[in-house]
Design an enzyme around this catalytic site. Structure first.
Site, PDB file in Angstrom:
ATOM      1  N   GLU A  79       0.846  -1.194   0.000  1.00 16.80           N
ATOM      2  CA  GLU A  79       0.000   0.000   0.000  1.00 16.80           C
ATOM      3  C   GLU A  79       0.881   1.243   0.000  1.00 16.80           C
ATOM      4  O   GLU A  79       0.396   2.363   0.192  1.00 16.80           O
ATOM      5  CB  GLU A  79      -0.955  -0.005   1.193  1.00 16.80           C
ATOM      6  CG  GLU A  79      -0.295  -0.164   2.533  1.00 16.80           C
ATOM      7  CD  GLU A  79      -1.296  -0.136   3.679  1.00 16.80           C
ATOM      8  OE1 GLU A  79      -1.974   0.883   3.844  1.00 16.80           O
ATOM      9  OE2 GLU A  79      -1.390  -1.144   4.397  1.00 16.80           O
ATOM     10  N   CYS A 111      -3.585  -3.337   4.326  1.00 17.46           N
ATOM     11  CA  CYS A 111      -2.694  -4.405   4.819  1.00 17.46           C
ATOM     12  C   CYS A 111      -3.065  -5.791   4.312  1.00 17.46           C
ATOM     13  O   CYS A 111      -2.376  -6.771   4.600  1.00 17.46           O
ATOM     14  CB  CYS A 111      -2.664  -4.389   6.353  1.00 17.46           C
ATOM     15  SG  CYS A 111      -2.087  -2.828   7.020  1.00 17.46           S
ATOM     16  N   HIS A 234      -3.122 -10.336  11.933  1.00 17.09           N
ATOM     17  CA  HIS A 234      -2.524  -9.106  11.408  1.00 17.09           C
ATOM     18  C   HIS A 234      -2.181  -8.217  12.616  1.00 17.09           C
ATOM     19  O   HIS A 234      -2.996  -8.067  13.527  1.00 17.09           O
ATOM     20  CB  HIS A 234      -3.502  -8.393  10.468  1.00 17.09           C
ATOM     21  CG  HIS A 234      -3.078  -6.997  10.144  1.00 17.09           C
ATOM     22  ND1 HIS A 234      -1.839  -6.713   9.635  1.00 17.09           N
ATOM     23  CD2 HIS A 234      -3.710  -5.802  10.297  1.00 17.09           C
ATOM     24  CE1 HIS A 234      -1.726  -5.404   9.474  1.00 17.09           C
ATOM     25  NE2 HIS A 234      -2.848  -4.832   9.871  1.00 17.09           N
TER      26      HIS A 234
HETATM   27  N1  COA Z   1       0.821   1.848  31.112  1.00 17.25           N
HETATM   28  C1  COA Z   1       0.328   0.727  30.531  1.00 17.25           C
HETATM   29  N2  COA Z   1      -0.626   0.773  29.553  1.00 17.25           N
HETATM   30  C2  COA Z   1      -1.084   1.986  29.177  1.00 17.25           C
HETATM   31  C3  COA Z   1      -0.612   3.174  29.762  1.00 17.25           C
HETATM   32  C4  COA Z   1       0.381   3.080  30.781  1.00 17.25           C
HETATM   33  N3  COA Z   1       0.892   4.151  31.369  1.00 17.25           N
HETATM   34  N4  COA Z   1      -1.272   4.211  29.171  1.00 17.25           N
HETATM   35  C5  COA Z   1      -2.122   3.690  28.257  1.00 17.25           C
HETATM   36  N5  COA Z   1      -2.015   2.343  28.266  1.00 17.25           N
HETATM   37  C6  COA Z   1      -2.729   1.379  27.418  1.00 17.25           C
HETATM   38  C7  COA Z   1      -4.209   1.690  27.253  1.00 17.25           C
HETATM   39  O1  COA Z   1      -4.965   1.192  28.330  1.00 17.25           O
HETATM   40  C8  COA Z   1      -4.508   0.995  25.927  1.00 17.25           C
HETATM   41  O2  COA Z   1      -4.649  -0.387  26.130  1.00 17.25           O
HETATM   42  P1  COA Z   1      -6.084  -1.080  25.858  1.00 17.25           P
HETATM   43  O3  COA Z   1      -6.461  -0.739  24.442  1.00 17.25           O
HETATM   44  O4  COA Z   1      -5.856  -2.515  26.067  1.00 17.25           O
HETATM   45  O5  COA Z   1      -7.019  -0.451  26.848  1.00 17.25           O
HETATM   46  C9  COA Z   1      -3.209   1.172  25.132  1.00 17.25           C
HETATM   47  O6  COA Z   1      -2.194   1.484  26.095  1.00 17.25           O
HETATM   48  C10 COA Z   1      -3.264   2.297  24.121  1.00 17.25           C
HETATM   49  O7  COA Z   1      -3.729   3.447  24.779  1.00 17.25           O
HETATM   50  P2  COA Z   1      -4.735   4.449  24.060  1.00 17.25           P
HETATM   51  O8  COA Z   1      -5.043   5.549  24.993  1.00 17.25           O
HETATM   52  O9  COA Z   1      -5.865   3.675  23.459  1.00 17.25           O
HETATM   53  O10 COA Z   1      -3.756   4.959  22.917  1.00 17.25           O
HETATM   54  P3  COA Z   1      -3.991   6.030  21.789  1.00 17.25           P
HETATM   55  O11 COA Z   1      -5.303   6.707  21.891  1.00 17.25           O
HETATM   56  O12 COA Z   1      -2.766   6.851  21.795  1.00 17.25           O
HETATM   57  O13 COA Z   1      -4.056   5.167  20.415  1.00 17.25           O
HETATM   58  C11 COA Z   1      -3.831   3.496  18.753  1.00 17.25           C
HETATM   59  C12 COA Z   1      -3.586   3.861  20.233  1.00 17.25           C
HETATM   60  C13 COA Z   1      -3.387   2.056  18.537  1.00 17.25           C
HETATM   61  C14 COA Z   1      -5.304   3.588  18.419  1.00 17.25           C
HETATM   62  C15 COA Z   1      -2.988   4.453  17.866  1.00 17.25           C
HETATM   63  O14 COA Z   1      -1.629   4.240  18.112  1.00 17.25           O
HETATM   64  C16 COA Z   1      -3.263   4.283  16.384  1.00 17.25           C
HETATM   65  O15 COA Z   1      -4.196   4.845  15.833  1.00 17.25           O
HETATM   66  N6  COA Z   1      -2.425   3.486  15.666  1.00 17.25           N
HETATM   67  C17 COA Z   1      -2.672   3.116  14.286  1.00 17.25           C
HETATM   68  C18 COA Z   1      -3.570   1.901  14.260  1.00 17.25           C
HETATM   69  C19 COA Z   1      -3.681   1.334  12.856  1.00 17.25           C
HETATM   70  O16 COA Z   1      -2.703   1.255  12.171  1.00 17.25           O
HETATM   71  N7  COA Z   1      -4.895   0.938  12.454  1.00 17.25           N
HETATM   72  C20 COA Z   1      -5.102   0.515  11.094  1.00 17.25           C
HETATM   73  C21 COA Z   1      -4.837  -0.905  10.844  1.00 17.25           C
HETATM   74  S1  COA Z   1      -5.824  -2.019  11.730  1.00 17.25           S
END
Ligand code: COA
Length: 380
Positions: A79, A111, A234
């Site tokens: 992609e 993906c 994935h």
């Molecule tokens: N210690 C341990 N864990 C922690 C933490 C800390 N201090 N702070 C946050 N976390 C955990 C959260 O609880 C969460 O886990 P959970 O989902 O099991 O509850 C995880 O870390 C991520 O935290 P979150 O607040 O949801 O992160 P974010 O809002 O910054 O976004 C993604 C995370 C993955 C959504 C973001 O990185 C993203 O958009 N990535 C791209 C995803 C992608 O490529 N999608 C397309 C293909 S499928």
């Protein structure tokens, strides 16, 4: 007829950053990246170290010591191609001087593109249309989100090349047993002319899980729910595989059935089309001797979205075959860089559509520079 993956090789960027260091630089608790997302290291592609270069290196490795005259098809799932029309596969075909008689093309659906290639190749061979010839499928991508965005810690880059044959040494795909699920959603996309992807991250997790439910049910219906020793998912970030598994099976089975496939992914990051197959390579590297003659599940998801749950029977020769990928050596050859160096590399990236890439085919001493947008693409 058994058809599937006979050999695997990977190519990674030569640089990576440590995730705890990246978290500290962003003022974020490192546990969010390491435990919350499941990431340890993130591959960083330099300018010139592009999708073509990564794919060409992976193919060079998977073909080492093999007779190239048996090849009939080359498919690149990507992609993050380098041209709107000329496929990455065409550059790879030229760089490696593969047979003129091959069918050569790219497949794209976020993906999922690599799995589209794997299925096309397997079905081509199983149908008899390949007339005994083999196929190469390469998944090659560079995942880019902006510095300081929520997506930043889920970047990565790399390529996985697979040789698809009859009587495969790694795993035979259960052709016709797949469950599939698709929907028109905007969870992740990359508008034309834009280098970084747009992602509605939390929505993408929801779309992934909904697709998984439907695809898994379809696979169960078609196969009668064959027993699975492991499942590779994935992996846009490693925690996603845990969420996925707990969505369809008891959480208590995660450590045995899924965790072994995540060690390699946690040291590379998201490589989009190749992430599922990087997980498979890591799993087999760790446990192929125990998995001989056992069935594993594989779930491929492409935002937008489409998905496929399928299964494969691990060959008794898988251990010998995966050892030839030398995964430990490929990882060990990389250099750790600081967050400041990573940021300099991101800022130095060429604008989209510029002319050259470097294909480190074979070794750096044999590196070839290729030209992307001249009338007759060639190497120098
Ligand atoms: N210690 C341990 N864990 C922690 C933490 C800390 N201090 N702070 C946050 N976390 C955990 C959260 O609880 C969460 O886990 P959970 O989902 O099991 O509850 C995880 O870390 C991520 O935290 P979150 O607040 O949801 O992160 P974010 O809002 O910054 O976004 C993604 C995370 C993955 C959504 C973001 O990185 C993203 O958009 N990535 C791209 C995803 C992608 O490529 N999608 C397309 C293909 S499928």
């Amino acid at each position: 007829m058994l058809v599937g993956i006979d050999a695997i090789a990977i190519a990674l960027p030569r640089r990576y950053v440590d995730m705890e260091e990246l978290a500290a630089a962003r003022g974020i608790d490192p546990a969010k990246y390491t435990l919350g997302l499941g990431a340890r290291e993130m591959a960083v592609a330099e300018p010139g170290e592009d999708t073509v270069a990564l794919a060409a290196n992976a193919v060079e490795r998977v073909l080492a010591g093999r007779d190239r005259r048996d090849l009939g098809m080359l498919v690149v799932g990507t992609e993050t191609g380098v041209d709107h029309s000329k496929p990455v596969a065409s550059f790879v075909h030229g760089l490696l001087e593969l047979p003129r008689t091959m069918r050569v093309f790219d497949t794209q659906h976020a993906c999922y593109g690599g799995t589209a290639g794997v299925m096309a190749a397997c079905e081509w061979i199983a149908s008899g249309a390949g007339r005994g010839r083999s196929a190469i499928v390469v998944c090659s991508d560079i995942a880019r989100y902006g510095i300081g965005t929520a997506g930043e810690p889920t970047q990565g880059a790399g390529a996985v090349a697979m040789l698809i044959t009859e009587d495969p040494a790694i795993a035979a795909i259960d052709i016709g047993g797949s469950g599939t699920a698709s929907a028109h959603v905007h969870d992740f996309w990359r508008p034309l002319g834009q280098r970084e992807a747009e992602v509605d991250g939390h929505y993408s997790v929801q779309c992934y899980l909904e697709a998984l439910t439907l695809a898994y049910a379809g696979w169960r219906e078609k196969t009668g729910g064959a027993e699975l020793a492991r499942i590779c998912y994935h992996v846009p970030f490693c925690k996603m595989a845990k969420k996925a598994h707990e969505h369809i099976l008891p959480a208590s089975t995660f450590e045995t059935m899924v965790a072994p496939s995540l060690a390699l992914c946690s040291r590379v990051g998201n490589i989009y089309t190749g992430s599922l197959y990087l997980g498979l390579a890591g799993l087999l590297d760790a446990q192929s001797a125990d998995l001989a003659n056992q069935r594993i599940g594989l779930f491929s998801y492409g935002s937008g979205c489409t998905s496929e749950f399928f299964s494969a029977l691990v060959s008794p020769r898988a251990h010998e075959a995966i050892c030839r990928a030398h995964l430990g050596e490929v990882l060990a050859a990389r250099t750790r860089i600081s967050v400041a160096e990573y940021e300099r590399i991101v800022e130095a990236r060429e604008p989209l559509g510029t002319a050259t890439g470097f294909a480190y085919v074979g070794s750096e001493s044999k590196q070839r520079r290729y030209v992307r947008n001249e009338r007759s693409a060639h190497t120098r």
